[in-house]
Design a protein around this motif. Structure first.
Motif, PDB file in Angstrom:
ATOM      1  N   UNK A 247     -80.441 115.913  -0.074  1.00 55.31           N
ATOM      2  CA  UNK A 247     -81.278 114.816  -0.528  1.00 55.31           C
ATOM      3  C   UNK A 247     -82.003 115.232  -1.812  1.00 55.31           C
ATOM      4  N   UNK A 248     -81.819 114.498  -2.924  1.00 58.46           N
ATOM      5  CA  UNK A 248     -82.413 114.928  -4.185  1.00 58.46           C
ATOM      6  C   UNK A 248     -83.874 114.543  -4.360  1.00 58.46           C
ATOM      7  N   UNK A 249     -84.401 113.679  -3.481  1.00 53.17           N
ATOM      8  CA  UNK A 249     -85.767 113.202  -3.652  1.00 53.17           C
ATOM      9  C   UNK A 249     -86.697 113.842  -2.633  1.00 53.17           C
ATOM     10  N   UNK A 250     -87.951 114.004  -3.027  1.00 53.51           N
ATOM     11  CA  UNK A 250     -88.971 114.466  -2.087  1.00 53.51           C
ATOM     12  C   UNK A 250     -89.256 113.350  -1.090  1.00 53.51           C
ATOM     13  N   UNK A 251     -89.339 113.704   0.191  1.00 51.05           N
ATOM     14  CA  UNK A 251     -89.535 112.715   1.243  1.00 51.05           C
ATOM     15  C   UNK A 251     -90.909 112.872   1.884  1.00 51.05           C
ATOM     16  N   UNK A 252     -91.479 111.750   2.287  1.00 54.31           N
ATOM     17  CA  UNK A 252     -92.679 111.750   3.113  1.00 54.31           C
ATOM     18  C   UNK A 252     -92.217 111.774   4.573  1.00 54.31           C
ATOM     19  N   UNK A 298     -76.385 111.944   4.821  1.00 47.11           N
ATOM     20  CA  UNK A 298     -77.703 112.463   4.435  1.00 47.11           C
ATOM     21  C   UNK A 298     -78.668 111.319   4.161  1.00 47.11           C
ATOM     22  N   UNK A 299     -78.193 110.233   3.540  1.00 49.96           N
ATOM     23  CA  UNK A 299     -79.056 109.084   3.289  1.00 49.96           C
ATOM     24  C   UNK A 299     -79.573 108.491   4.593  1.00 49.96           C
ATOM     25  N   UNK A 300     -78.700 108.379   5.604  1.00 56.65           N
ATOM     26  CA  UNK A 300     -79.125 107.845   6.894  1.00 56.65           C
ATOM     27  C   UNK A 300     -80.203 108.727   7.521  1.00 56.65           C
ATOM     28  N   UNK A 301     -80.021 110.041   7.448  1.00 54.92           N
ATOM     29  CA  UNK A 301     -81.023 110.960   7.990  1.00 54.92           C
ATOM     30  C   UNK A 301     -82.325 110.892   7.206  1.00 54.92           C
ATOM     31  N   UNK A 302     -82.232 110.767   5.889  1.00 54.39           N
ATOM     32  CA  UNK A 302     -83.433 110.707   5.047  1.00 54.39           C
ATOM     33  C   UNK A 302     -84.276 109.486   5.377  1.00 54.39           C
ATOM     34  N   UNK A 303     -83.638 108.355   5.617  1.00 52.68           N
ATOM     35  CA  UNK A 303     -84.385 107.160   5.993  1.00 52.68           C
ATOM     36  C   UNK A 303     -85.029 107.331   7.363  1.00 52.68           C
ATOM     37  N   UNK A 314     -79.966 100.435   8.719  1.00 53.70           N
ATOM     38  CA  UNK A 314     -78.782  99.591   8.627  1.00 53.70           C
ATOM     39  C   UNK A 314     -77.810 100.155   7.592  1.00 53.70           C
ATOM     40  N   UNK A 315     -76.592  99.620   7.604  1.00 54.43           N
ATOM     41  CA  UNK A 315     -75.600 100.001   6.593  1.00 54.43           C
ATOM     42  C   UNK A 315     -76.122  99.676   5.197  1.00 54.43           C
ATOM     43  N   UNK A 316     -76.677  98.473   5.038  1.00 53.34           N
ATOM     44  CA  UNK A 316     -77.146  98.053   3.704  1.00 53.34           C
ATOM     45  C   UNK A 316     -78.271  98.958   3.224  1.00 53.34           C
ATOM     46  N   UNK A 317     -79.232  99.270   4.109  1.00 57.51           N
ATOM     47  CA  UNK A 317     -80.356 100.121   3.707  1.00 57.51           C
ATOM     48  C   UNK A 317     -79.867 101.521   3.361  1.00 57.51           C
ATOM     49  N   UNK A 318     -78.914 102.031   4.134  1.00 54.34           N
ATOM     50  CA  UNK A 318     -78.391 103.374   3.858  1.00 54.34           C
ATOM     51  C   UNK A 318     -77.669 103.410   2.517  1.00 54.34           C
ATOM     52  N   UNK A 319     -76.860 102.386   2.253  1.00 56.79           N
ATOM     53  CA  UNK A 319     -76.135 102.339   0.968  1.00 56.79           C
ATOM     54  C   UNK A 319     -77.112 102.240  -0.194  1.00 56.79           C
ATOM     55  N   UNK A 320     -78.166 101.445  -0.028  1.00 61.26           N
ATOM     56  CA  UNK A 320     -79.138 101.274  -1.111  1.00 61.26           C
ATOM     57  C   UNK A 320     -79.849 102.600  -1.408  1.00 61.26           C
ATOM     58  N   UNK A 321     -80.228 103.311  -0.342  1.00 60.87           N
ATOM     59  CA  UNK A 321     -80.884 104.616  -0.555  1.00 60.87           C
ATOM     60  C   UNK A 321     -79.918 105.619  -1.164  1.00 60.87           C
ATOM     61  N   UNK A 322     -78.708 105.652  -0.627  1.00 62.64           N
ATOM     62  CA  UNK A 322     -77.685 106.571  -1.108  1.00 62.64           C
ATOM     63  C   UNK A 322     -77.375 106.347  -2.594  1.00 62.64           C
ATOM     64  N   UNK A 323     -77.192 105.102  -2.965  1.00 61.59           N
ATOM     65  CA  UNK A 323     -76.783 104.799  -4.334  1.00 61.59           C
ATOM     66  C   UNK A 323     -77.944 104.858  -5.326  1.00 61.59           C
ATOM     67  N   UNK A 324     -79.162 104.912  -4.775  1.00 61.18           N
ATOM     68  CA  UNK A 324     -80.324 105.051  -5.653  1.00 61.18           C
ATOM     69  C   UNK A 324     -80.660 106.507  -5.965  1.00 61.18           C
ATOM     70  N   UNK A 325     -79.929 107.432  -5.307  1.00 62.34           N
ATOM     71  CA  UNK A 325     -80.217 108.855  -5.501  1.00 62.34           C
ATOM     72  C   UNK A 325     -79.742 109.327  -6.872  1.00 62.34           C
TER      73      UNK A 325
END
Length: 325
Positions: A247-252, A298-303, A314-325
């Motif tokens: 995951x390239x972003x810092x997570x809360x 990794x995007x699913x775990x990060x969310x 959801x699939x849509x939320x995971x794709x949005x997070x993944x593609x925003x990395x």
């Protein structure tokens, strides 16, 4: 749900996580590694079936209601009089792994037989993959899950295993290791963490070296996902490393409960959508496909880790997070 893609059936624990809050009180949350994975895959838009029975008590009704809300099909809808299992969870600090204590004697999700699981799978249309792991690797349940896995392999289905070891709650650690390795020997696709590899007692100076040795003990294993906590994850086959991603972003981080479950479901969901798993079996990914698998998982775990408890995206939320990395 996508009716065009193969279905997945999950067998293993469903329980209530009593998660310690900062004020010292415990909040009940729906959980169990395999139960979480079944929900997480359904939220990824795939056909997901949960095979184990649930209790008729209030917790069991809540578990069943959540499966239905997420679109998971319960293969054994008859409630049991046995109570729901419980897990007391200390979420840990600083993004570290949670600590668990389990209460699972005489509980509903264990009130089944291998023959019942086999019969349930035979009734499911389009079933190409079965998945288990977690507390299903308890050696006391060897007569339940190993014959079921053997039957699924004989029927031409692929087997996915999330090792997810809990050695602190198993009274016989050598027997537990042997059971985990016996299940891995039947798996085509598996997920392990660096901690799992240590608990399995595999030789090697690094997690990658230990993972390579795991292939030697699991003759059917073709694809292995290795999670490394904040360092991300690797994908390997028998030839070595395919891809690596973090995951390239810092997570809360709220807590890490369910993160591995969401990773596993995200990995399977992306593999199905890429056509890597189907009636013809498991096709090994090329490097670009392997990276796509890891990025989505990794995007699913990060969310998940940014919320309390296991809240699969959801699939849509995971794709949005993944593609925003």
């Amino acid at each position: 749900m996508s009716d065009l893609l193969p279905a997945v059936a999950f067998a293993g624990e469903a329980l209530i996580d009593l998660i310690r809050r900062e004020d010292g009180a415990y909040a009940p949350c729906l959980g169990g590694s395999v139960y979480n994975q079944a929900r997480a895959l359904a939220r990824q838009g795939l056909r997901s079936h949960y095979l184990n029975p649930l209790s008729a008590d209030a917790f069991g009704r809540a578990l069943a209601d959540q499966l239905a809300a997420d679109g998971v099909q319960a293969a054994d809808p008859q409630p049991r009089l046995a109570p729901s299992a419980l897990a007391v969870v200390d979420p840990g600090t600083g993004g570290g792994p949670p600590r668990y204590a389990f209460y699972r004697e005489g509980v509903a999700d264990r009130d089944t037989r291998a023959e019942a699981l086999i019969a349930a799978c035979a009734r499911l249309p389009g079933l190409a993959l079965v998945a288990c792991g977690g507390l299903a690797l308890d050696p006391r349940d060897a007569g339940l899950y190993l014959p079921w896995l053997d039957a699924q392999r004989a029927a031409g289905r692929q087997v996915a295993l999330d090792v997810n070891m809990r050695p602190q709650v198993m009274p016989d650690l050598p027997a537990y290791r042997a059971q985990a390795l016996a299940a891995l020997a039947r798996a085509d696709l598996a997920k392990v963490s660096d901690e799992d590899l240590q608990h399995l007692g595999l030789p090697g100076d690094t997690p990658l070296a230990q993972a390579a040795r795991l292939f030697e003990q699991a003759p059917a294993l073709r694809l292995l996902a290795l999670t490394l906590g904040p360092e991300g994850a690797c994908l390997l086959d028998r030839g070595g490393l395919i891809a690596r991603w973090r995951e390239p972003r810092a997570l809360q981080v709220a807590d890490t409960v369910g993160a591995g479950d969401c990773f596993f479901a995200g990995l399977i969901a992306q593999a199905l959508r890429l056509g890597l798993i189907g009636p013809a079996g498991l096709r090994l990914p090329q490097a670009e496909e392997g990276l796509a698998l890891l990025r989505h998982a990794v995007a699913a775990a990060s969310l998940c880790v940014q919320q309390r408890g296991c809240v699969p995206p959801s699939w849509a939320a995971t794709c949005a997070w993944r593609d925003g990395a």
